[in-house]
Design a protein around this motif. Structure first.
Motif, mmCIF file in Angstrom:
data_model
loop_
_atom_site.group_PDB
_atom_site.id
_atom_site.type_symbol
_atom_site.label_atom_id
_atom_site.label_comp_id
_atom_site.label_asym_id
_atom_site.label_seq_id
_atom_site.Cartn_x
_atom_site.Cartn_y
_atom_site.Cartn_z
ATOM 1 N N GLN A 105 14.580 -2.949 7.723
ATOM 2 C CA GLN A 105 14.557 -2.702 6.278
ATOM 3 C C GLN A 105 14.145 -3.967 5.526
ATOM 4 O O GLN A 105 13.328 -3.915 4.607
ATOM 5 C CB GLN A 105 15.959 -2.241 5.850
ATOM 6 C CG GLN A 105 16.086 -1.922 4.373
ATOM 7 C CD GLN A 105 17.547 -1.673 3.985
ATOM 8 O OE1 GLN A 105 18.399 -1.435 4.844
ATOM 9 N NE2 GLN A 105 17.842 -1.743 2.708
ATOM 10 N N ARG A 106 14.723 -5.118 5.932
ATOM 11 C CA ARG A 106 14.389 -6.387 5.283
ATOM 12 C C ARG A 106 12.882 -6.663 5.373
ATOM 13 O O ARG A 106 12.241 -7.001 4.380
ATOM 14 C CB ARG A 106 15.168 -7.532 5.948
ATOM 15 C CG ARG A 106 14.936 -8.889 5.285
ATOM 16 C CD ARG A 106 15.168 -10.051 6.244
ATOM 17 N NE ARG A 106 14.316 -10.000 7.428
ATOM 18 C CZ ARG A 106 13.016 -10.278 7.444
ATOM 19 N NH1 ARG A 106 12.402 -10.640 6.334
ATOM 20 N NH2 ARG A 106 12.309 -10.182 8.563
ATOM 21 N N ALA A 107 12.334 -6.480 6.586
ATOM 22 C CA ALA A 107 10.915 -6.766 6.791
ATOM 23 C C ALA A 107 10.047 -5.837 5.928
ATOM 24 O O ALA A 107 9.063 -6.270 5.322
ATOM 25 C CB ALA A 107 10.559 -6.615 8.257
ATOM 26 N N VAL A 138 9.935 5.168 2.618
ATOM 27 C CA VAL A 138 9.993 4.857 4.042
ATOM 28 C C VAL A 138 11.394 5.104 4.593
ATOM 29 O O VAL A 138 12.394 4.803 3.943
ATOM 30 C CB VAL A 138 9.594 3.383 4.293
ATOM 31 C CG1 VAL A 138 9.669 3.036 5.771
ATOM 32 C CG2 VAL A 138 8.196 3.108 3.753
ATOM 33 N N ILE A 139 11.424 5.673 5.776
ATOM 34 C CA ILE A 139 12.682 5.821 6.518
ATOM 35 C C ILE A 139 12.536 5.049 7.823
ATOM 36 O O ILE A 139 11.584 5.266 8.584
ATOM 37 C CB ILE A 139 12.982 7.308 6.812
ATOM 38 C CG1 ILE A 139 13.224 8.063 5.508
ATOM 39 C CG2 ILE A 139 14.180 7.439 7.745
ATOM 40 C CD1 ILE A 139 13.429 9.559 5.701
ATOM 41 N N GLY A 161 7.120 -5.160 0.348
ATOM 42 C CA GLY A 161 6.930 -4.355 -0.858
ATOM 43 C C GLY A 161 7.237 -2.878 -0.698
ATOM 44 O O GLY A 161 7.158 -2.117 -1.660
ATOM 45 N N ALA A 162 7.572 -2.429 0.511
ATOM 46 C CA ALA A 162 7.833 -1.000 0.734
ATOM 47 C C ALA A 162 9.196 -0.600 0.181
ATOM 48 O O ALA A 162 10.100 -1.434 0.046
ATOM 49 C CB ALA A 162 7.763 -0.683 2.220
ATOM 50 N N ARG A 163 9.340 0.679 -0.111
ATOM 51 C CA ARG A 163 10.597 1.218 -0.618
ATOM 52 C C ARG A 163 11.289 1.945 0.526
ATOM 53 O O ARG A 163 10.781 2.947 1.026
ATOM 54 C CB ARG A 163 10.247 2.185 -1.750
ATOM 55 C CG ARG A 163 11.387 2.779 -2.455
ATOM 56 C CD ARG A 163 11.259 2.549 -3.972
ATOM 57 N NE ARG A 163 12.557 2.877 -4.579
ATOM 58 C CZ ARG A 163 12.796 4.066 -5.130
ATOM 59 N NH1 ARG A 163 11.854 4.974 -5.206
ATOM 60 N NH2 ARG A 163 13.987 4.331 -5.622
ATOM 61 N N VAL A 164 12.439 1.440 0.963
ATOM 62 C CA VAL A 164 13.160 2.039 2.096
ATOM 63 C C VAL A 164 14.300 2.880 1.564
ATOM 64 O O VAL A 164 15.188 2.382 0.875
ATOM 65 C CB VAL A 164 13.693 0.943 3.048
ATOM 66 C CG1 VAL A 164 14.455 1.569 4.213
ATOM 67 C CG2 VAL A 164 12.543 0.081 3.560
ATOM 68 N N LEU A 165 14.295 4.180 1.895
ATOM 69 C CA LEU A 165 15.306 5.080 1.334
ATOM 70 C C LEU A 165 16.298 5.585 2.372
ATOM 71 O O LEU A 165 17.115 6.449 2.069
ATOM 72 C CB LEU A 165 14.635 6.266 0.646
ATOM 73 C CG LEU A 165 14.037 5.951 -0.729
ATOM 74 C CD1 LEU A 165 13.577 7.214 -1.414
ATOM 75 C CD2 LEU A 165 15.036 5.213 -1.618
ATOM 76 N N GLY A 166 16.224 5.067 3.579
ATOM 77 C CA GLY A 166 17.216 5.504 4.550
ATOM 78 C C GLY A 166 16.885 5.045 5.954
ATOM 79 O O GLY A 166 15.818 4.481 6.214
ATOM 80 N N VAL A 167 17.856 5.284 6.823
ATOM 81 C CA VAL A 167 17.725 4.974 8.243
ATOM 82 C C VAL A 167 18.111 6.250 8.982
ATOM 83 O O VAL A 167 19.168 6.820 8.707
ATOM 84 C CB VAL A 167 18.694 3.838 8.655
ATOM 85 C CG1 VAL A 167 18.641 3.592 10.146
ATOM 86 C CG2 VAL A 167 18.411 2.558 7.866
ATOM 87 N N GLN A 225 0.840 -1.217 0.000
ATOM 88 C CA GLN A 225 0.000 0.000 0.000
ATOM 89 C C GLN A 225 0.867 1.255 0.000
ATOM 90 O O GLN A 225 0.593 2.222 -0.710
ATOM 91 C CB GLN A 225 -0.874 0.037 1.256
ATOM 92 C CG GLN A 225 -2.095 -0.859 1.189
ATOM 93 C CD GLN A 225 -2.847 -0.864 2.508
ATOM 94 O OE1 GLN A 225 -2.663 0.019 3.349
ATOM 95 N NE2 GLN A 225 -3.698 -1.861 2.695
ATOM 96 N N VAL A 226 1.904 1.197 0.812
ATOM 97 C CA VAL A 226 2.819 2.335 0.936
ATOM 98 C C VAL A 226 3.477 2.612 -0.409
ATOM 99 O O VAL A 226 3.542 3.748 -0.875
ATOM 100 C CB VAL A 226 3.879 2.030 2.019
ATOM 101 C CG1 VAL A 226 5.042 2.993 1.926
ATOM 102 C CG2 VAL A 226 3.249 2.059 3.403
#
Ligand SMILES: [Zn+2]
Length: 254
Positions: free
Chosen positions: A204-206, A187-188, A211-217, A179-180
């Motif tokens: 990040q793995r989870a 997502v951060i 299906g989410a897009r992780v662009l940073g921590v 959905q995200v």
């Protein structure tokens, strides 16, 4: 205003310097990092999204994190959220414009939330997001991550042991990641302290598995770079507990 009133009633003092008054006096607040920088752990978990931190996990930042997390000084979510907001702002700036941003706090285990009586990262993330929106950056907090089974306490474990301990430790709420992504949101992962990066990598793995897009921590603080340990006869000792506050300390880098 609420914090100020509480301070007045309870007669609190600064957790940094002990001066009577606010929980963080203006002088100590002035030493807090107002920006984020890349904080790659060494060694770095493969594939880790760009990690940004406000400062070294030491001095005032360490006192704030511990007093808020372990000693329930909830008003400290304000300075911690302020630091995190600056870190996220700089990370967002680095990654370029997106339709919108979601902060996904690293979840605390349920038993830990019960014991502490609050979820510290959720509180700090909400503070940060509300500040960022005031600055015109579209950021929301989404509780996408859920802590899974029982994992051992991470403190005192080194990189490999941490990664093994954490494998599969989190999951994303069903369908949330997709959905995200479909909404075009990035997502951060947010947490208080970046140590080996394995907690952030597991989060990040989870998220990515869903299906989410992780662009940073983004974290409030990061520990000094990990020095590889050569077959030491002693296991690494736990970090000393500075959570009592009002200790003399210096700013990171002093
Ligand atoms: Zn102070």
């Amino acid at each position: 205003m609420h914090d100020a009133l509480l301070d007045l009633v309870l007669g609190s003092s600064c957790v940094g310097c002990g001066r009577p008054g606010r929980l963080v006096c203006p002088a100590c607040w002035g030493t807090l990092p107002a920006g984020g920088h890349a904080a790659w752990p060494t060694p770095c978990p493969p594939g880790l999204a760009l990690p940004f931190a406000g400062g070294e996990y030491d001095g005032l930042l360490k006192v704030l994190v511990n007093a808020h997390k372990e000693h329930g000084q909830l008003a400290l979510a304000r300075p911690l959220g302020w630091v995190l907001a600056h870190v996220v702002r700089d990370l967002v700036h680095q990654q370029g414009p997106r339709a919108g941003w979601l902060l996904a706090p690293v979840p605390s285990r349920r038993a830990v939330v019960r014991r502490r009586g609050h979820d510290p990262m959720l509180r700090v993330s909400r503070r940060a997001a509300s500040l960022l929106r005031r600055w015109g950056i579209d950021v929301r907090v989404a509780r996408l991550l859920v802590a899974r089974a029982v994992t051992a306490d991470q403190a005192g474990l080194h990189a490999d042991a941490r990664a093994a301990n954490l494998a599969g430790a989190m999951r994303c709420r069903a369908g949330a990641g997709r959905q995200v992504r479909d909404a075009g949101l990035a997502v951060i992962v947010v947490d208080d302290v970046l140590t080996t990066g394995s907690t952030a990598r597991e989060a990040q793995r989870a998220l990515e598995a869903s299906g989410a897009r992780v662009l940073g921590v983004a974290t409030v603080a990061a520990t000094r770079k990990q020095v590889p340990v050569r077959s030491s006869p002693h296991p690494p000792s736990r970090e000393p507990d500075y959570s009592g506050g009002s200790l003399p300390f210096s700013r990171p880098g002093d």
